[in-house]
Design an enzyme around this catalytic site. Sequence first.
Site, PDB file in Angstrom:
ATOM      1  N   ASN A  88      35.921  43.563  52.095  1.00  0.00           N
ATOM      2  CA  ASN A  88      36.920  43.987  51.497  1.00  0.00           C
ATOM      3  C   ASN A  88      36.200  45.202  50.389  1.00  0.00           C
ATOM      4  O   ASN A  88      35.566  45.011  49.574  1.00  0.00           O
ATOM      5  CB  ASN A  88      37.424  42.958  50.066  1.00  0.00           C
ATOM      6  CG  ASN A  88      38.256  43.376  49.195  1.00  0.00           C
ATOM      7  OD1 ASN A  88      38.911  44.603  49.359  1.00  0.00           O
ATOM      8  ND2 ASN A  88      38.661  42.507  48.470  1.00  0.00           N
TER       9      ASN A  88
ATOM     10  N   LYS B  41      37.656  47.284  48.603  1.00  0.00           N
ATOM     11  CA  LYS B  41      38.381  47.277  47.225  1.00  0.00           C
ATOM     12  C   LYS B  41      38.545  48.994  46.899  1.00  0.00           C
ATOM     13  O   LYS B  41      38.886  49.622  47.887  1.00  0.00           O
ATOM     14  CB  LYS B  41      37.608  46.801  45.988  1.00  0.00           C
ATOM     15  CG  LYS B  41      36.974  45.295  46.454  1.00  0.00           C
ATOM     16  CD  LYS B  41      36.705  44.464  45.260  1.00  0.00           C
ATOM     17  CE  LYS B  41      36.169  43.154  45.619  1.00  0.00           C
ATOM     18  NZ  LYS B  41      35.667  42.234  44.459  1.00  0.00           N
TER      19      LYS B  41
ATOM     20  N   HIS C 151      44.838  38.790  46.276  1.00  0.00           N
ATOM     21  CA  HIS C 151      43.438  38.673  45.819  1.00  0.00           C
ATOM     22  C   HIS C 151      43.404  38.375  44.198  1.00  0.00           C
ATOM     23  O   HIS C 151      44.343  39.055  43.610  1.00  0.00           O
ATOM     24  CB  HIS C 151      42.759  39.946  46.092  1.00  0.00           C
ATOM     25  CG  HIS C 151      41.122  39.928  45.912  1.00  0.00           C
ATOM     26  ND1 HIS C 151      40.831  40.132  44.521  1.00  0.00           N
ATOM     27  CD2 HIS C 151      40.066  39.972  46.785  1.00  0.00           C
ATOM     28  CE1 HIS C 151      39.485  40.144  44.634  1.00  0.00           C
ATOM     29  NE2 HIS C 151      39.064  39.799  45.748  1.00  0.00           N
TER      30      HIS C 151
ATOM     31  N   GLU D 271      42.044  40.060  42.079  1.00  0.00           N
ATOM     32  CA  GLU D 271      42.013  41.193  41.489  1.00  0.00           C
ATOM     33  C   GLU D 271      43.727  41.615  41.133  1.00  0.00           C
ATOM     34  O   GLU D 271      43.808  42.275  40.231  1.00  0.00           O
ATOM     35  CB  GLU D 271      41.052  41.999  41.761  1.00  0.00           C
ATOM     36  CG  GLU D 271      39.598  41.728  41.339  1.00  0.00           C
ATOM     37  CD  GLU D 271      38.667  42.504  42.552  1.00  0.00           C
ATOM     38  OE1 GLU D 271      39.112  43.204  43.371  1.00  0.00           O
ATOM     39  OE2 GLU D 271      37.594  41.878  42.466  1.00  0.00           O
TER      40      GLU D 271
ATOM     41  N   GLU E 277      38.156  31.846  46.839  1.00  0.00           N
ATOM     42  CA  GLU E 277      37.517  32.809  46.159  1.00  0.00           C
ATOM     43  C   GLU E 277      37.187  32.593  44.733  1.00  0.00           C
ATOM     44  O   GLU E 277      38.273  32.881  43.886  1.00  0.00           O
ATOM     45  CB  GLU E 277      38.099  34.217  46.167  1.00  0.00           C
ATOM     46  CG  GLU E 277      38.019  34.859  47.722  1.00  0.00           C
ATOM     47  CD  GLU E 277      37.548  36.057  47.690  1.00  0.00           C
ATOM     48  OE1 GLU E 277      36.795  36.620  48.251  1.00  0.00           O
ATOM     49  OE2 GLU E 277      38.554  36.901  47.064  1.00  0.00           O
TER      50      GLU E 277
ATOM     51  N   GLY F 133      31.676  39.049  42.369  1.00  0.00           N
ATOM     52  CA  GLY F 133      30.998  40.365  41.981  1.00  0.00           C
ATOM     53  C   GLY F 133      30.101  40.093  40.525  1.00  0.00           C
ATOM     54  O   GLY F 133      29.707  40.959  39.946  1.00  0.00           O
TER      55      GLY F 133
ATOM     56  N   SER G 261      30.246  36.816  45.796  1.00  0.00           N
ATOM     57  CA  SER G 261      28.853  37.169  45.817  1.00  0.00           C
ATOM     58  C   SER G 261      28.398  36.716  47.083  1.00  0.00           C
ATOM     59  O   SER G 261      27.103  36.144  47.140  1.00  0.00           O
ATOM     60  CB  SER G 261      28.272  36.275  44.643  1.00  0.00           C
ATOM     61  OG  SER G 261      28.693  37.145  43.441  1.00  0.00           O
TER      62      SER G 261
HETATM   63  P1  PGA Z   1      32.007  40.339  46.016  1.00  0.00           P
HETATM   64  O1  PGA Z   1      33.622  40.232  46.043  1.00  0.00           O
HETATM   65  O2  PGA Z   1      31.513  39.993  47.339  1.00  0.00           O
HETATM   66  O3  PGA Z   1      31.701  41.565  45.427  1.00  0.00           O
HETATM   67  O4  PGA Z   1      31.743  39.063  44.868  1.00  0.00           O
HETATM   68  C1  PGA Z   1      34.511  39.283  46.929  1.00  0.00           C
HETATM   69  C2  PGA Z   1      35.859  39.551  46.780  1.00  0.00           C
HETATM   70  O5  PGA Z   1      36.434  39.805  45.901  1.00  0.00           O
HETATM   71  O6  PGA Z   1      36.488  39.555  48.057  1.00  0.00           O
END
Ligand code: PGA
Length: 268
Positions: A11, A13, A101, A103, A173, A179, A218
């Site tokens: 992803n 983003k 997601h 976010e 997730e 992140g 992560s």
């Molecule tokens: P990350 O994000 O691997 O940077 O922690 C995962 C995600 O949001 O799908």
Amino acid sequence: MTSRRPLVLGNWKLNCDHVQAVHLVTELALRLRGADVGGVDVGVAPPFTDLRSVSSVLEAEQVDVALVAQHASEHDEGAFTGEVAVSMLHRLGVTYVLAGHSERRRYFHMDDETVARTAAAVRRGGCVPVVCVGETADEREEGRTEEVLERQLRAALGGLDDVDAERLVVAYEPVWAIGTGQSATPEDAEAAASFLRGVAKGPLGDGADRLRVLYGGSVDGDNAGDLVAPDDVDGLLVGGASLSAQAFTAVVTGVADCYRSRARSPRR
Ligand code: PGA
């Protein structure tokens, strides 16, 4: 032995314009071709404006990487300024669309009902929804992880009229792991994935055994293999590490290696 093929999605983003995307996916194609990653399904989710360019590169390089969209409208067409319909994504060759997601839930006020309508729209438009669920740090601290996961998944599944496990992916997730550099342990990922599969048994019945449940948060080349080692974790949703062709290839390789050793293990 599990018949579920592992799936690793990157992803991107809100990163990479279409020119940067072409560079990234060209390098990724090169690296994946040179890596021993047979048996793993791979996909990338660039921003909307990159999809066409990324798809051209994948086609030219003849590399088997699926096109994924990060989001889509719950509406099929009409007066919805700024929205992108699933049918438009499907026409561009998109296979998977992320739905809900964290976010999107957090910054764009996507509630469970909107996620459910979006997942349904994704199916209607001919793509496979990747329904994202996960608890926040506070919810985890309060011991409410399972309650949150159950509520989120039930809502999303409730929006689908025919529930076909092969046309659905679930991604666990945990918000606190995204992140932050602090991934869940393989034990926590397994506990959540197996719980989610149990919830999916309600509407899906035995079909839940064919449902792919991913872990995200992560993930990197060092922890990828360990995170997919448990029975119920069928792949990974990768953020930060997917922005480097080298790092993402390391993740995919970690998963491929793990599945090869799983296949050899008498336990499975
Ligand atoms: P990350 O994000 O691997 O940077 O922690 C995962 C995600 O949001 O799908």
